[in-house]
Design a protein around this motif. Structure first.
Motif, PDB file in Angstrom:
ATOM      1  N   ASP A 180     -37.888 -21.342  40.382  1.00 20.20           N
ATOM      2  CA  ASP A 180     -38.630 -21.703  41.587  1.00 20.20           C
ATOM      3  C   ASP A 180     -38.576 -23.168  42.003  1.00 20.20           C
ATOM      4  OD1 ASP A 180     -39.280 -19.114  41.992  1.00 20.20           O
ATOM      5  OD2 ASP A 180     -41.327 -19.254  41.249  1.00 20.20           O
TER       6      ASP A 180
ATOM      7  N   MET B 137     -45.804 -10.083  37.002  1.00 15.84           N
ATOM      8  CA  MET B 137     -45.792 -10.740  38.312  1.00 15.84           C
ATOM      9  C   MET B 137     -44.486 -10.416  39.052  1.00 15.84           C
ATOM     10  SD  MET B 137     -46.449 -14.791  38.881  1.00 15.84           S
ATOM     11  CE  MET B 137     -44.817 -15.430  38.506  1.00 15.84           C
TER      12      MET B 137
ATOM     13  N   GLY C  32     -32.235 -12.978  43.506  1.00 16.83           N
ATOM     14  CA  GLY C  32     -33.647 -13.069  43.855  1.00 16.83           C
ATOM     15  C   GLY C  32     -34.559 -12.270  42.955  1.00 16.83           C
ATOM     16  N   GLN C  33     -33.973 -11.480  42.042  1.00 15.83           N
ATOM     17  CA  GLN C  33     -34.803 -10.592  41.222  1.00 15.83           C
ATOM     18  C   GLN C  33     -35.354 -11.280  39.982  1.00 15.83           C
ATOM     19  OE1 GLN C  33     -31.571 -10.824  41.079  1.00 15.83           O
ATOM     20  NE2 GLN C  33     -30.559  -8.864  40.965  1.00 15.83           N
ATOM     21  N   SER C  34     -35.198 -12.567  39.836  1.00 10.56           N
ATOM     22  CA  SER C  34     -35.736 -13.314  38.696  1.00 10.56           C
ATOM     23  C   SER C  34     -34.923 -13.069  37.432  1.00 10.56           C
ATOM     24  CB  SER C  34     -37.215 -12.966  38.441  1.00 10.56           C
ATOM     25  OG  SER C  34     -37.925 -12.845  39.647  1.00 10.56           O
TER      26      SER C  34
ATOM     27  N   HIS D 201     -45.894 -16.248  42.793  1.00 14.81           N
ATOM     28  CA  HIS D 201     -44.625 -15.548  43.004  1.00 14.81           C
ATOM     29  C   HIS D 201     -44.414 -15.290  44.500  1.00 14.81           C
ATOM     30  CE1 HIS D 201     -41.079 -13.403  41.962  1.00 14.81           C
ATOM     31  NE2 HIS D 201     -41.561 -12.187  41.928  1.00 14.81           N
TER      32      HIS D 201
ATOM     33  N   ARG E 111     -41.693 -18.589  37.238  1.00 15.92           N
ATOM     34  CA  ARG E 111     -40.245 -18.423  37.128  1.00 15.92           C
ATOM     35  C   ARG E 111     -39.518 -19.751  36.957  1.00 15.92           C
ATOM     36  NH1 ARG E 111     -37.496 -15.018  41.503  1.00 15.92           N
ATOM     37  NH2 ARG E 111     -37.828 -16.928  42.703  1.00 15.92           N
TER      38      ARG E 111
ATOM     39  N   LEU F 269     -35.826 -23.947  44.397  1.00 14.80           N
ATOM     40  CA  LEU F 269     -35.935 -23.195  45.652  1.00 14.80           C
ATOM     41  C   LEU F 269     -37.064 -23.726  46.531  1.00 14.80           C
ATOM     42  CD1 LEU F 269     -35.501 -19.590  44.190  1.00 14.80           C
ATOM     43  CD2 LEU F 269     -33.853 -20.764  45.648  1.00 14.80           C
TER      44      LEU F 269
ATOM     45  N   GLN G  86     -41.221  -6.925  42.884  1.00 12.22           N
ATOM     46  CA  GLN G  86     -40.118  -5.997  43.151  1.00 12.22           C
ATOM     47  C   GLN G  86     -40.628  -4.707  43.779  1.00 12.22           C
ATOM     48  OE1 GLN G  86     -36.610  -6.351  42.569  1.00 12.22           O
ATOM     49  NE2 GLN G  86     -37.291  -8.457  42.552  1.00 12.22           N
TER      50      GLN G  86
ATOM     51  N   PHE H 119     -27.225 -22.654  47.915  1.00 11.74           N
ATOM     52  CA  PHE H 119     -26.629 -21.425  48.408  1.00 11.74           C
ATOM     53  C   PHE H 119     -25.200 -21.754  48.858  1.00 11.74           C
ATOM     54  CE2 PHE H 119     -31.191 -20.951  48.757  1.00 11.74           C
ATOM     55  CZ  PHE H 119     -31.407 -19.660  48.290  1.00 11.74           C
TER      56      PHE H 119
ATOM     57  N   LEU I 157     -42.128 -16.233  46.277  1.00  7.13           N
ATOM     58  CA  LEU I 157     -40.711 -16.266  46.660  1.00  7.13           C
ATOM     59  C   LEU I 157     -39.907 -15.477  45.633  1.00  7.13           C
ATOM     60  CD1 LEU I 157     -39.170 -19.676  45.579  1.00  7.13           C
ATOM     61  CD2 LEU I 157     -41.495 -19.016  45.014  1.00  7.13           C
ATOM     62  N   GLN I 158     -38.840 -14.865  46.104  1.00  2.16           N
ATOM     63  CA  GLN I 158     -37.912 -14.195  45.189  1.00  2.16           C
ATOM     64  C   GLN I 158     -36.551 -14.858  45.322  1.00  2.16           C
ATOM     65  OE1 GLN I 158     -38.256  -9.864  45.314  1.00  2.16           O
ATOM     66  NE2 GLN I 158     -40.475 -10.000  45.283  1.00  2.16           N
TER      67      GLN I 158
ATOM     68  N   GLY J   2     -35.758 -16.864  47.682  1.00  9.52           N
ATOM     69  CA  GLY J   2     -36.069 -18.234  48.084  1.00  9.52           C
ATOM     70  C   GLY J   2     -35.377 -18.706  49.341  1.00  9.52           C
TER      71      GLY J   2
END
Lengths: 796, 165
Positions: free
Chosen positions: A17, A672, A504-506, B101, A14, A20, A677, A27, B103-104, B106
């Motif tokens: 990432d 992935m 968070g769902q990409s 994967h 992703r 994060l 999910q 945030f 983390l989503q 994060g």
């Protein structure tokens, strides 16, 4: 794992990432602006009370406190005191009731009556949150406690207390959903079974709570609001409406958002009062929800009571379902009746139900409002349907798998239109999928046929094993649309601007993959700007597993147009036909000639024009396109969960031995991410089945307000979930995809409760509730043993 | 209410000295005084583990420890976990999280990475059940933990040199 070339369908890492993983993410609480102040709220300690007076003198006098605001202080800045209703519940107009009352939404700060514990009454702004919280103790509020309504049953008791002092009765909405002729069905039925179900779903609990930071720029006469929200455009709309501003005067920006799960899909009172405070004080003001506040004030789904009856013929085929459902709406209704409506329309799920009649009452209580949490009413409907089938199978004496095989919509019957309507008024139509196949695969994988041997072997050691499974569908990809603009900058950089909101769902990875494939660039180079009202004028954000379907399809359509335009411009510049050109590596090449090419940036410069000269012939300005894909109907994902459990009779502990999921979410953009999910969703459902209980006492006082009292699933309670995808393309969007965010949650509780009940078969225990916590299991086993006049089978 | 004290702490190898409120938590000290906002606050009552940092190599809840208690100690946070030489500055554990994967959204991730950093330092041969037990004090609402566990085991394998990288 680094990919070049098309990435659709590939497990690519992703783009989100790196920041994060290194602490560089931002945030809302990570934003600090010079001069920024911090806020805390004085909240009602009573579930229901009159506010007779508020004395803020001492609090205002505390050093470091800048403002102590009540609704009276906010009023001059407001066009109305209550937050506007987010969904107008138009579906009611087709049912018995015409509309909802107009005073049902929460006030911006408490008026003269508080209706749930945690309702914000006074806003304190100080140099730091530490000082603001000190000042809470210095605000003196004279409350006159009133009788409170703690649950659905007491809400419906004639002559009982009222949720709102001036409103007679506690039923917010009442409607009947029906089709077919249930009465005629029962006339020929061989079997009729009734069940009373008590269902509870807890809170959303994203690990990041809510939070908002507002800053007014006096020079630009513009307010910027950073909010941890799933719906930035909706928040902007609400704020400009409440503050009487133009769209340009206020922007909402989502920084990194630490999960939502439904709790952030509305405009909360705090977003309004913090924005007003920042404008009044001329300084940035931030409020960050703590976990206790999330327990008290973030929306929940909570309780539904069901009384349902199923009619079957002699072959155990469903003739109809009839019943009543009562939904705990909470003290206010920020967003219509969508949870109960979703539940009511989701009961048939993947099964053929020829007649159906459900009377629904949305009932107010003196508790925090309810709204969709991941799954949005579907888990409860699935639980009702699956419990009815399990019950019927046992009473009739046929296998649980067989009764489902006979009633599932068959492979050759797809696509399948039910007589039910979605809230958009379109038919509930399952566009694609193979429900019997998913069930067969899940049962095969869990070893359903060999289970009795395993049960018997475990029983020899005194262990209780059970197996259960459940099927579910989920309507995903709700419209009306989601915007995506794809733009190639003059530097050649590709950007996507969307009204979708990431939590968070990409989302960024998903959109970058789609766009990169069309424009022949590295997906890591595509810049995605999501959830920022400065860059897109419209957007509906993250709910109903909708963003890949809607924003993904829009991004696809927009990037196809940009690609075509790039080829057209290049064709003119190179004086070659379009079909002699190809796009790769961010450049357009003359096929077969490695020395003739134009970069996307060159083409963007051409499309932006030269002052005083013409654009290339037939070319509209700008190498960009905006698409608003509008789905023709919901896209239905489906899945079957099968689970094997061991139940400890002495402690009531449930151990998940194996957990199998067969899921159909259409085409997988990034397998992935889809795995993540579906599995993450399933674990939310596991929590709903076995751990999560938001308790209130009989006075409507919350009694589970920490993670020590309200349990989320942790690593040690979970088996390795075995997930298989079945892919039936959706015909309803260009990518063939379906929403993935919620389908993993929906059948979990139904499958697990079925398995627990199966494990307790020696005791004849029936479980018609969720969650099922260990003390309750022990109580059920003891009650059944007492009833049988024995201590139950020891190790039979 | 606002008594202050001067503390010196080593944070990610750097010595920091500040005059702070005695009631300031370690997490707030890191976030507010030092601007190290990678340490997140998820519950502020010691259950969720999002604020986990290492103090003298041991994982602690940044929300339950006062900053003054960290005086004279060495603190390591997510900002000190990377490998400046590696792609995107990711250390072995961080890279494994990206590949798997793990983390989503994060938000819980920094705390999880710090917990695992302690585990892998103490127990380089960690098994799946070791990893699950170590992480039982960290909540994640997005992933269902499965990919987190996979990433941790992958990192353990690599750190052990069992896998040619």
């Amino acid at each position: 794992m680094r990919h070049t070339g098309p990435t659709f369908g590939k497990r690519v890492e992703r783009v989100e990432d790196a920041s994060l993983l290194t602490g560089r993410a931002r945030f809302v609480d990570d934003i600090r602006i010079p001069g920024m102040l911090e806020a805390a709220y004085v909240r009602s300690p009573f579930p229901h009370a009159l506010v007779r007076s508020i004395d803020v003198t001492q609090a205002r006098a505390l050093e470091g406190v800048h403002a102590v605001l009540t609704v009276a202080d906010l009023r001059p800045a407001l066009t109305q005191e209550r937050i506007p209703l987010a969904l107008s519940s138009k579906e009611l107009s087709g049912l018995a009731q015409k509309s909802l009352r107009d005073d049902i939404t929460p006030p911006v700060l408490a008026l003269d009556e508080v209706c749930y514990v945690g309702e914000p009454v006074v806003l304190i702004v100080a140099d730091s949150r530490y000082i603001a919280e000190d000042a809470i103790a210095l605000v003196a509020i004279d409350y006159e406690p009133l009788e409170a309504v703690a649950d659905i049953t007491s809400a419906l008791t004639a002559g009982g207390p009222r949720v709102h002092r001036d409103i007679d009765g506690n039923v917010l909405a009442e409607y009947v959903l029906s089709y077919g002729d249930y009465e005629r069905a029962t006339a020929t039925a061989a079997h009729l079974f009734q069940l009373d179900l008590k269902q509870h779903r807890g809170c959303a609990h994203p690990l990041e709570g809510r939070g908002v930071l507002a800053m007014h720029d006096a020079l630009e006469q513009r307010t910027t609001v950073w909010s941890s929200t799933q719906s930035p455009h909706e928040v902007r709309l609400t704020l400009v409406q409440l503050l009487g501003l133009d769209d340009e005067e206020l922007h909402v920006v989502t920084p990194d958002v630490g999960g939502g799960f439904g709790a952030k899909y509305l405009t909360y009172p705090e977003e309004v009062s913090i924005t007003i405070a920042a404008r009044l004080l001329g300084r940035p003001v931030k409020w960050i929800e703590d976990r206790r506040e999330h327990f008290l004030t973030a929306i929940q789904e909570r309780d539904q009571l069901w009384q349902v009856e199923i009619a079957l013929d002699a072959e155990a085929r469903i003739l109809g379902i009839k019943g009543e459902m009562m939904h705990d709406q909470g003290a206010y209704t920020p967003q219509g009746i969508n949870v109960s409506y979703n539940s009511a329309t989701a009961v048939p799920g993947p099964y053929k139900v020829p007649s159906y009649e459900l009377r629904v009452r949305a009932v107010e209580t003196n508790k925090v409002p309810t709204m969709p949490v991941r799954g949005a009413g579907y888990p409860q409907a699935t639980f009702a349907m699956e419990r009815l089938l399990d019950h019927a199978a046992r009473e009739i004496g046929i296998d649980r798998a067989e009764i489902r095989r006979r009633n599932l919509i068959q492979t050759e019957e797809m696509p399948y239109t039910t007589p039910l309507k979605t809230r958009a008024g379109t038919p509930v139509k399952y566009d694609s999928g193979d429900f019997p196949l998913c069930q067969a695969m899940a049962l095969d994988q869990i070893g359903y046929d060999g289970f009795e041997a395993r049960r018997a072997e475990a029983a020899r050691d005194g262990r209780l094993l059970g197996v259960g499974f459940a099927n579910a569908t989920k309507g995903t990809g709700r419209g009306p649309f989601e915007t995506a603009t794809v733009r190639v900058g003059r530097s050649g950089r590709v950007s996507v601007y969307t009204g979708a909101a990431a939590m968070g769902q990409s989302t960024a990875t998903m959109l970058a993959q789609i766009v990169a494939d069309q424009l022949g660039v590295e997906f890591g180079q595509v810049n995605v700007v999501a959830g920022d009202t400065r860059y897109t004028s419209m957007g509906h954000g993250g709910f109903a597993s909708r963003q890949a379907v809607n924003a993904g399809s829009s991004a696809h359509e927009a990037s196809v147009k940009v690609r075509e335009k790039a080829l057209l411009i290049a064709s003119q510049l190179l004086e070659q036909p379009v079909d002699a050109l190809e796009l790769s590596g961010g450049r357009i090449w003359l096929k077969g000639q490695s020395n003739v090419s134009l970069g996307l940036g060159d083409l963007a410069r051409e499309a932006s024009g030269i002052p005083g000269y013409s654009l290339p012939k037939g070319i509209e300005p700008g190498l960009e396109h905006t698409a608003n894909f509008m789905p023709k109907g919901l896209v239905y994902s489906n899945g079957c969960h099968a689970v094997e459990v061991e139940v400890d009779r002495a402690t009531g502990a449930v151990r998940l031995e194996r957990y199998v999921i067969v899921s159909d979410c259409g085409e997988l953009i990034n397998p992935m991410v889809v795995d993540g999910q579906v599995i993450g969703g399933a674990v939310h459902g596991i929590g709903n089945a076995l751990f999560e209980w938001m308790g209130y006492d009989e006075m409507a006082q919350p009694i589970t307000t920490t993670f020590a009292e309200y349990l989320l699933p942790t690593t040690t309670e979970l088996p390795r979930i075995e997930l298989t995808h079945v892919v039936h393309r959706s015909p309803l969007n260009p990518l063939g995809i379906k929403g993935v965010g919620e389908v993993g949650t929906i059948p979990a509780a139904a499958a697990i409760i079925s398995a627990v009940e199966d494990a307790l078969r020696p005791f004849g225990v029936r479980i018609d509730e969720t969650p099922i916590l260990p003390p309750r299991i022990v109580a059920l086993v003891n009650a059944s043993s007492t009833a049988a006049g024995a201590s139950g089978p020891a190790s039979s | 209410m606002s008594r202050t004290r001067r503390i010196e702490v080593e944070v990610n190898g750097r010595s920091e000295a500040r005059e702070i409120d005695v009631r300031l938590t370690l997490a707030d000290f890191l976030r507010r005084e030092l601007g190290l906002t990678g340490t997140h606050l998820g519950c502020e009552h010691g259950v969720c583990g999002a604020c986990t940092v290492l103090v003298d190599g041991r994982a602690v809840r940044g929300c339950l420890m006062l900053a003054v208690q960290a005086a004279g100690r060495s603190v390591r946070t997510i900002e000190g976990l990377g490998d400046a030489e590696a792609p995107d500055g990711l250390g072995v554990l961080q890279a494994a999280f990206r590949e798997h994967h793990g983390l989503q959204c994060g938000f819980c991730t920094p705390g999880i990475l710090m917990t695992l950093t302690e585990l892998l330092a103490k127990c380089p041969d960690a098994t799946e059940s070791d990893v699950r037990l170590a992480l039982s004090g960290n909540l994640c609402r997005c992933t269902g933990y499965q990919t987190i566990v996979s990433a941790a085991l992958e990192a353990a394998r690599r750190l052990n040199g069992k896998l040619a990288s």
